[in-house]
Design an enzyme around this catalytic site. Sequence first.
Site, PDB file in Angstrom:
ATOM      1  N   TYR A 142       0.857  -1.185   0.000  1.00 48.13           N
ATOM      2  CA  TYR A 142       0.000   0.000   0.000  1.00 48.13           C
ATOM      3  C   TYR A 142       0.891   1.232   0.000  1.00 48.13           C
ATOM      4  CZ  TYR A 142      -3.469   3.442   1.582  1.00 48.13           C
ATOM      5  OH  TYR A 142      -4.299   4.534   1.695  1.00 48.13           O
ATOM      6  N   ASP A 237       9.365   2.911  -0.725  1.00 49.72           N
ATOM      7  CA  ASP A 237       8.368   3.590   0.093  1.00 49.72           C
ATOM      8  C   ASP A 237       8.667   3.240   1.544  1.00 49.72           C
ATOM      9  OD1 ASP A 237       6.259   4.602   1.442  1.00 49.72           O
ATOM     10  OD2 ASP A 237       4.693   3.657   0.214  1.00 49.72           O
ATOM     11  N   LYS A 265       4.816   9.169   8.413  1.00 50.38           N
ATOM     12  CA  LYS A 265       4.629   8.593   9.759  1.00 50.38           C
ATOM     13  C   LYS A 265       5.652   9.066  10.783  1.00 50.38           C
ATOM     14  CE  LYS A 265       1.898   4.913   7.899  1.00 50.38           C
ATOM     15  NZ  LYS A 265       0.663   4.352   8.339  1.00 50.38           N
TER      16      LYS A 265
HETATM   17  N1  PMP Z   1       3.030   4.256   2.133  1.00 52.19           N
HETATM   18  C1  PMP Z   1       2.976   3.314   3.080  1.00 52.19           C
HETATM   19  C2  PMP Z   1       3.985   2.214   3.079  1.00 52.19           C
HETATM   20  C3  PMP Z   1       1.987   3.362   4.060  1.00 52.19           C
HETATM   21  O1  PMP Z   1       1.926   2.409   4.985  1.00 52.19           O
HETATM   22  C4  PMP Z   1       1.048   4.422   4.026  1.00 52.19           C
HETATM   23  C5  PMP Z   1      -0.060   4.548   5.069  1.00 52.19           C
HETATM   24  N2  PMP Z   1      -0.337   3.477   5.827  1.00 52.19           N
HETATM   25  C6  PMP Z   1       1.162   5.375   3.028  1.00 52.19           C
HETATM   26  C7  PMP Z   1       2.163   5.278   2.090  1.00 52.19           C
HETATM   27  C8  PMP Z   1       0.196   6.530   2.953  1.00 52.19           C
HETATM   28  O2  PMP Z   1       0.419   7.403   4.009  1.00 52.19           O
HETATM   29  P1  PMP Z   1      -0.732   8.396   4.504  1.00 52.19           P
HETATM   30  O3  PMP Z   1      -1.795   7.534   5.126  1.00 52.19           O
HETATM   31  O4  PMP Z   1      -0.031   9.291   5.480  1.00 52.19           O
HETATM   32  O5  PMP Z   1      -1.239   9.138   3.328  1.00 52.19           O
END
Ligand code: PMP
Length: 426
Positions: A142, A237, A265
């Site tokens: 994700y 990511d 995060k």
């Molecule tokens: N990339 C990863 C690996 C994530 O786990 C997440 C959110 N869980 C995101 C991108 C998206 O981040 P956000 O919810 O702050 O938009």
Amino acid sequence: MSRNETLWKEALKYLPGGVNSPARACCPVGVEPIFAVRGRGSRIWDADDREYVDYVCSWGALLLGHAHPKIVESVASAASRGASFGLPTPEETELAKRVARMVPSVEKVRLVSSGTEATMSAVRLARGVTGRDKILKFEGCYHGHVDSLLVKAGSGALTLALPGTPGVPREHVAQTLTAPYNDLGAVQEIMDREGADVACIIVEPVAGNMGVVPPKEGFLEGLRRMAADCGALLIFDEVITGFRLGKGGYQELCGVTPDITTLGKALGAGLPVGAFGARAEIMDRLAPDGPIYQAGTLSGNPLAVAGGLAGMREIERDGFHEDLDERARILEEGLVEAISSSSIDATVNRVGSMLTMFFTERKVDGYAAALNADTETFGAFFKAMRARGVNLPPSQFEAWFVSSAHTEEDMEKTVDAVRSVLSEIT
Ligand code: PMP
């Protein structure tokens, strides 16, 4: 009716599904959510003043636990000087400098306000730099709710069994190629066929959004090689893994350097900060120096940056990650022991301070194996754990996050609860 129940009824009237992000709704585990009222360290309190040991930790953002005094102080002090200016502030450069110092692939960084913005912008940058449109992502990974990245996405989309979503144009889906995580052969096949059109390969270097799945040996090295062979960029990511698995993210531990890195995060320590960074030659293609446009009214927001900076100062301390990982190791050991003395089929995957307990007898080394887990048993487990004062992510396909505020006493309480719950749900 409890205060939690009253609040939930009210929320359902005004927020779609009662929430501002689907993963919070708890529908996959068949319960209503609790409402958070306050947190301190490893603990949270709900609207009925019940206390929980928390392993959601704002979905990984709280590396230092709730309401860390240094972060509270830093944010309060920034707020007293002004919430936002729309002008450069000295602290933005300070945060960027620290990120560049810590993360091997990053020389320059642009701050945004969420992980989604970071990945969306990173993909645009990769497309702009290469002049190509296609991207390759992995099933069950994700990367936020970006149109082209929602194809076969993990996290809430996986939990709610939504492999695609209405509202994403067919043309976007057509530009997104997918391969099974940890399957280099499949990637090679795709790159042999379509490599000349691929702008980037984007991957969670340690998957966290199908539950925790570590990369197989050679997987990330293979992606690095295949991307380079085809003139595509490799995006790690590290929105979850950045600063959590090591000061420099997972790239520092595995020794594979991507072209672009996305962060979020933990970078904001609970405040809304995301970032993407790369070598200067790539980042300088962004506007205003280059033609690739990306912008944000609240990007580098003073309150968020103040939270992030205070967090970075803490995690840069010697021994921070060794200590954090040791806490998670103690938890893992307790869980494994509790499972082996029960009649439940379950297995624990842990990388550093992120772990998932999968209800399956099989080793979970990819998406298909994760999908094999018994979500019904997980639901019963989740409910019984919550009743014992342990707050877990409400899905089988998410990571539990340990923070530096979790104590041995928390681990003991958690493992005791797991032991009795496993015997109760058998
Ligand atoms: N990339 C990863 C690996 C994530 O786990 C997440 C959110 N869980 C995101 C991108 C998206 O981040 P956000 O919810 O702050 O938009």
